[in-house]
Design an enzyme around this catalytic site. Structure first.
Site, PDB file in Angstrom:
ATOM      1  CG  HIS A   1     -12.164  -1.512   8.774  1.00 41.15           C
ATOM      2  ND1 HIS A   1     -12.749  -0.293   8.593  1.00 41.15           N
ATOM      3  CD2 HIS A   1     -11.528  -1.440   9.954  1.00 41.15           C
ATOM      4  CE1 HIS A   1     -12.477   0.484   9.627  1.00 41.15           C
ATOM      5  NE2 HIS A   1     -11.750  -0.192  10.478  1.00 41.15           N
TER       6      HIS A   1
ATOM      7  CD  GLU B   1      -4.968   5.787   4.585  1.00 42.93           C
ATOM      8  OE1 GLU B   1      -4.122   5.747   3.672  1.00 42.93           O
ATOM      9  OE2 GLU B   1      -6.110   5.338   4.449  1.00 42.93           O
TER      10      GLU B   1
ATOM     11  CE  LYS C   1      -3.777  -2.090   2.720  1.00 46.33           C
ATOM     12  NZ  LYS C   1      -4.862  -2.476   1.835  1.00 46.33           N
TER      13      LYS C   1
ATOM     14  NE  ARG D   1      -7.968  -9.319  -4.982  1.00 42.64           N
ATOM     15  CZ  ARG D   1      -9.049  -8.821  -4.419  1.00 42.64           C
ATOM     16  NH1 ARG D   1     -10.209  -8.932  -5.006  1.00 42.64           N
ATOM     17  NH2 ARG D   1      -8.977  -8.174  -3.274  1.00 42.64           N
TER      18      ARG D   1
HETATM   19  P1  ADP Z   1     -12.682  -7.553  -2.066  1.00 45.17           P
HETATM   20  O1  ADP Z   1     -12.289  -6.099  -1.973  1.00 45.17           O
HETATM   21  O2  ADP Z   1     -12.948  -8.012  -3.464  1.00 45.17           O
HETATM   22  O3  ADP Z   1     -13.702  -7.970  -1.099  1.00 45.17           O
HETATM   23  P2  ADP Z   1     -10.703  -8.764  -0.324  1.00 45.17           P
HETATM   24  O4  ADP Z   1      -9.285  -8.269  -0.322  1.00 45.17           O
HETATM   25  O5  ADP Z   1     -11.546  -8.473   0.843  1.00 45.17           O
HETATM   26  O6  ADP Z   1     -11.355  -8.270  -1.696  1.00 45.17           O
HETATM   27  O7  ADP Z   1     -10.624 -10.319  -0.523  1.00 45.17           O
HETATM   28  C1  ADP Z   1     -11.220 -10.940  -1.605  1.00 45.17           C
HETATM   29  C2  ADP Z   1     -11.547 -12.345  -1.270  1.00 45.17           C
HETATM   30  O8  ADP Z   1     -10.368 -13.076  -1.351  1.00 45.17           O
HETATM   31  C3  ADP Z   1     -12.113 -12.586   0.113  1.00 45.17           C
HETATM   32  O9  ADP Z   1     -13.504 -12.516   0.168  1.00 45.17           O
HETATM   33  C4  ADP Z   1     -11.649 -13.993   0.352  1.00 45.17           C
HETATM   34  O10 ADP Z   1     -12.599 -14.911  -0.149  1.00 45.17           O
HETATM   35  C5  ADP Z   1     -10.414 -14.118  -0.453  1.00 45.17           C
HETATM   36  N1  ADP Z   1      -9.220 -14.028   0.363  1.00 45.17           N
HETATM   37  C6  ADP Z   1      -8.671 -12.941   0.916  1.00 45.17           C
HETATM   38  N2  ADP Z   1      -7.543 -13.258   1.563  1.00 45.17           N
HETATM   39  C7  ADP Z   1      -7.362 -14.576   1.394  1.00 45.17           C
HETATM   40  C8  ADP Z   1      -6.374 -15.512   1.817  1.00 45.17           C
HETATM   41  N3  ADP Z   1      -5.330 -15.147   2.553  1.00 45.17           N
HETATM   42  N4  ADP Z   1      -6.513 -16.783   1.465  1.00 45.17           N
HETATM   43  C9  ADP Z   1      -7.568 -17.163   0.730  1.00 45.17           C
HETATM   44  N5  ADP Z   1      -8.519 -16.348   0.289  1.00 45.17           N
HETATM   45  C10 ADP Z   1      -8.440 -15.069   0.630  1.00 45.17           C
HETATM   46  P1  ADP Z   2      -7.967  -3.936   2.677  1.00 45.02           P
HETATM   47  O1  ADP Z   2      -6.670  -4.288   2.050  1.00 45.02           O
HETATM   48  O2  ADP Z   2      -8.223  -4.661   3.937  1.00 45.02           O
HETATM   49  O3  ADP Z   2      -9.102  -3.982   1.670  1.00 45.02           O
HETATM   50  P2  ADP Z   2      -8.239  -1.026   2.526  1.00 45.02           P
HETATM   51  O4  ADP Z   2      -7.103  -0.081   2.563  1.00 45.02           O
HETATM   52  O5  ADP Z   2      -8.891  -1.228   1.195  1.00 45.02           O
HETATM   53  O6  ADP Z   2      -7.768  -2.409   3.129  1.00 45.02           O
HETATM   54  O7  ADP Z   2      -9.331  -0.554   3.577  1.00 45.02           O
HETATM   55  C1  ADP Z   2     -10.415  -1.358   3.934  1.00 45.02           C
HETATM   56  C2  ADP Z   2     -11.550  -0.513   4.507  1.00 45.02           C
HETATM   57  O8  ADP Z   2     -11.095   0.250   5.645  1.00 45.02           O
HETATM   58  C3  ADP Z   2     -12.119   0.541   3.576  1.00 45.02           C
HETATM   59  O9  ADP Z   2     -13.080   0.012   2.688  1.00 45.02           O
HETATM   60  C4  ADP Z   2     -12.708   1.527   4.560  1.00 45.02           C
HETATM   61  O10 ADP Z   2     -13.928   1.077   5.068  1.00 45.02           O
HETATM   62  C5  ADP Z   2     -11.718   1.519   5.693  1.00 45.02           C
HETATM   63  N1  ADP Z   2     -10.712   2.589   5.534  1.00 45.02           N
HETATM   64  C6  ADP Z   2      -9.548   2.492   4.864  1.00 45.02           C
HETATM   65  N2  ADP Z   2      -8.852   3.657   4.895  1.00 45.02           N
HETATM   66  C7  ADP Z   2      -9.609   4.531   5.615  1.00 45.02           C
HETATM   67  C8  ADP Z   2      -9.455   5.900   6.023  1.00 45.02           C
HETATM   68  N3  ADP Z   2      -8.377   6.605   5.701  1.00 45.02           N
HETATM   69  N4  ADP Z   2     -10.431   6.465   6.753  1.00 45.02           N
HETATM   70  C9  ADP Z   2     -11.530   5.766   7.100  1.00 45.02           C
HETATM   71  N5  ADP Z   2     -11.732   4.473   6.767  1.00 45.02           N
HETATM   72  C10 ADP Z   2     -10.794   3.850   6.026  1.00 45.02           C
HETATM   73 MG    MG Z   3      -9.465  -2.838   0.053  1.00 50.42          MG
END
Ligand code: ADP
Ligand code: ADP
Ligand code: MG
Length: 673
Positions: free
Chosen positions: A234, A200, A116, A291
């Site tokens: 989250h 952040e 990130k 992806r």
């Molecule tokens: P999205 O933003 O599309 O929800 P996520 O980053 O939350 O993406 O994860 C997408 C999906 O990938 C999750 O719902 C889960 O099914 C799968 N996933 C995430 N991390 C893992 C992991 N470490 N091993 C297997 N599947 C995973």
């Molecule tokens: P992940 O890799 O787990 O998807 P993200 O960076 O996409 O992580 O953040 C996941 C969620 O966390 C976001 O969809 C939002 O709900 C919350 N979030 C992330 N950054 C912020 C922020 N700066 N302020 C408030 N909420 C945040």
């Molecule tokens: Mg995310």
């Protein structure tokens, strides 16, 4: 185009990829672990290759073994789905080296967005707006604290390598920063073997709005936005497209920012640029997922495109079928993620066999993506998602109305689900009215959760009437089997000879024990003495197998599923009017049930298999009800187990780092509390 591909994934996404491949005449190869030998994706594929034991790191994460399976079966390309190896640059590279096409972006693009912090540096150069924050290499706690002061509290600490909400901490004030930083780093180290963090500005009441991008060798475009603000922990629960309240100018600005992001890293294929937006519409880059995204079906619904088909075409070296100015938004689409989890227990995942499963059916407005069938098991090894249900309608209000009805008709027995919560969300006046931000579920917790279960008397009445039907049907079967089918002695229970017979059924509802007295009136009429008062009732089995009931002046249909639980008790799961509830039958002759409850109260058990990652108490401590005892990591999430009542700890059975099985006694209390 390819003639055969391998899908390096499982569950609904594997099934979804197979569906498009089949439509295009492409043969498919599934891979599976021991836990998945009977899974739906294996049954759907043309061929399947076993790759190892249940744990993902010994099967679905073994890139070499998967590539070997592709070579052996003659698959020309590998679709990684999402999760698992989908964002693993090393795997993408290894595919290339083995002469198998990786259906995804070039390894360098995956790598660029893998951290990130690095992603933010690249975006800064591409002039994509960033959340105010610090994403530098210097990780000294003093510097990070100083940066947090400069940014202004509240701030959010995030693991650079993070995903799935892990290694994230909201910090309200400078005094709490050092502790939170240590916690985030510890979690990041454990989860990603990398404790690099960024800091952040924490936006209050933000929206999560993301842009679907797509690129081929010649151009890059965006397929509009998705709003994924309804989240818990989250993580997304409901996604929709287009984003409510989005105006064309902002859509274009966000779309172009996302395309700039993709171009900055030489992107190819499907990707998603996630933004976080203020209530006033200002948006900032958050991260890019290199992806296909879980929620891609809402984009497919409003654009009429099949993104997996686009992926195949581009991966095979072709051009995208449409140009930016040929894309249109048609109507509104909503997706809900039906999870095996318990909203009332802080969304704790729930495992078990799906002994009864009634999902919505595919239709002109409805799409169901699932990887399971009735009889399949939700195991602790993988993501607990049961299905995604997608509705496409002419506008948002119609789509939400339709979805609320579908969730009300969804019936799952064997695991606890969030169906009731999803229904409550889709029908919630504030959400329907356009109040959308990432804090919605927490803020409306009370009203959302109250709407999930039928009121007490209704639940006890339904379960009791189901019991009456069981007696009648058992009586009829016994009569059929006996010499004299008309003998009144074959009638069960109080439904014997007395006109004014009565019986009693006892239910256990959590801690509560409730007795319902049934009196028989003339004809088929019954009178139920319920905790809230007596009511007239009637019941019969309808042609569709459901139970047609009358209670007072109300008539309605209910589904009741009886099931012997893992501990030998008999559970009745009720579905009526879109709500669901589970009650346990107290068999009058079975004293063990009373003993079981008594002994339950001397220990806290593991609700699912997992690893102890934090202990907050030791033998001799006194705790009050609700006080955290320990943290269990299971199914990729952390779960805090709390004291069920005031007590003194007699012993703590496991140490930090130990693996425990479901039902294991973790903390034992002194008798007598
Ligand atoms: P999205 O933003 O599309 O929800 P996520 O980053 O939350 O993406 O994860 C997408 C999906 O990938 C999750 O719902 C889960 O099914 C799968 N996933 C995430 N991390 C893992 C992991 N470490 N091993 C297997 N599947 C995973
Ligand atoms: P992940 O890799 O787990 O998807 P993200 O960076 O996409 O992580 O953040 C996941 C969620 O966390 C976001 O969809 C939002 O709900 C919350 N979030 C992330 N950054 C912020 C922020 N700066 N302020 C408030 N909420 C945040
Ligand atoms: Mg995310």
């Amino acid at each position: 185009m390819f003639s055969k591909i391998l899908i390096a994934n499982r569950g609904e996404i594997a099934c979804r990829v197979i569906k498009t491949a089949r439509r295009l005449g492409i043969k498919t190869v599934a891979v599976y672990s021991d836990a998945d030998s009977g899974a739906r994706h294996v049954a759907m594929a043309d061929e399947a290759v076993h790759i190892g034991p249940p744990a993902a790191r010994e099967s679905y994460l073994l890139g070499d073994r998967i590539i070997e399976a592709a070579r052996r079966t003659g698959a020309q390309a590998i679709h990684p789905g999402y999760g698992f190896l989908s964002e693993n640059a090393g795997f993408a590279e290894a595919c290339g080296a083995a002469g198998v096409v990786f259906i995804g972006p070039p390894p360098a693009a995956i790598r660029a967005m893998g951290s990130k912090s690095e992603a933010k540096k690249i975006m800064e150069k591409a002039e994509v707006p960033l959340v105010p924050g610090y994403h530098g290499d210097d990780q000294s706690p003093d510097l990070l604290a100083k940066e947090a002061d400069r940014i202004g509290f509240p701030v959010l600490i995030k693991a650079s390598a993070g995903g799935g909400g892990k290694g994230m901490r909201v910090v309200e004030s400078a005094a709490k920063f050092a502790d939170a930083l240590a916690g985030a780093k510890r979690e990041a180290k454990a989860a990603f073997a990398d404790d690099h963090v960024l800091v952040e500005k924490y936006l209050t009441r933000p929206r999560h709005i993301e842009i679907q991008v797509f690129a081929d060798a010649a151009s890059c475009l965006y397929l509009f936005e998705r709003d994924c603000s309804i989240q818990r922990r989250h993580q997304k629960v409901i996604e929709e497209a287009p984003a409510p309240g989005m105006d064309p100018a902002r859509r274009q600005a966000m779309g172009e920012a996302a395309v700039a992001a993709a171009k900055a890293i030489g992107y190819r294929g499907a990707g998603t640029v996630e933004f976080i937006a203020d209530q006033d519409g200002t948006f900032f880059f958050m991260e890019m997922n290199t992806r296909l995204q879980v929620e891609h079906p809402v984009t497919e619904a409003i654009t009429g495109q099949d993104l997996v088909e686009w992926q195949f075409v581009v991966a095979a070296g072709g051009r995208m079928p449409l140009a930016q100015d040929q894309l249109r938004i048609d109507g509104h689409a909503v997706e809900v993620r039906l999870y095996a989890e318990d909203p009332a227990r802080n969304f704790l995942p729930s495992t078990g066999t799906l002994v009864h499963l009634k999902l919505p059916e595919d239709g002109p407005h409805v799409r169901v993506d699932t990887g399971v069938r009735q009889g399949d098991t939700v195991t602790p090894y993988y993501d607990p998602m049961i299905a995604k249900v997608i509705v496409h309608d002419r506008d948002r209000a119609s789509a939400l109305r339709r979805m609320a009805v579908l969730m009300g008709e969804t019936e799952v027995v064997g695991v606890t689900t969030n169906a009731g919560l999803l229904k409550a969300l889709c029908g919630h006046p504030a959400f329907v009215g356009g109040e959308i931000d990432t804090g919605f579920i927490e803020r409306h917790r009370t009203t959302l959760f109250a709407a999930v279960a039928p009121a007490d008397d209704l639940a006890f009445a339904i379960a009791t009437l189901a019991r009456v039907v069981e007696w009648r049907e058992a009586g009829r079967d016994a009569a059929r089997a006996s010499d004299d089918p008309w003998s009144p002695w074959n009638e069960q229970s109080s439904f014997r000879l007395l006109d004014e017979g009565h019986d009693e059924v006892r239910w256990k509802d959590g801690e509560r024990d409730v007795a319902v007295v049934i009196r028989r009136l003339r004809g088929d009429g019954l009178r139920l003495e319920l905790p809230g008062g007596a009511q007239d009732a009637a019941v019969r089995r309808a042609d569709d197998g459901r139970l047609a009931m009358r209670l007072g002046d109300e008539t309605f249909a209910a589904t009741v599923v009886r099931r012997v639980a893992g501990d030998g008790g008999i559970d009745y799961t009720l579905f009526a009017d879109g709500r669901s509830r589970r009650l346990r039958l107290v068999e009058p002759l079975d004293v063990t049930q009373y003993e079981a409850t008594a002994s339950d109260e001397t220990a806290v058990r593991a609700p699912l298999p997992g690893k102890i990652i934090d202990l907050k108490v030791k033998a001799g401590d006194t705790v009050t009800k609700g006080q955290p005892l320990l943290v269990l990591e299971a199914m990729k999430m952390e779960h805090t187990l709390a004291a069920p009542f005031d007590a003194t700890i007699k012993s703590v059975r496991y140490a930090v780092g130990e693996q425990v099985s479901e039902g294991a006694e973790l903390v034992e209390f002194e008798a007598g509390g």
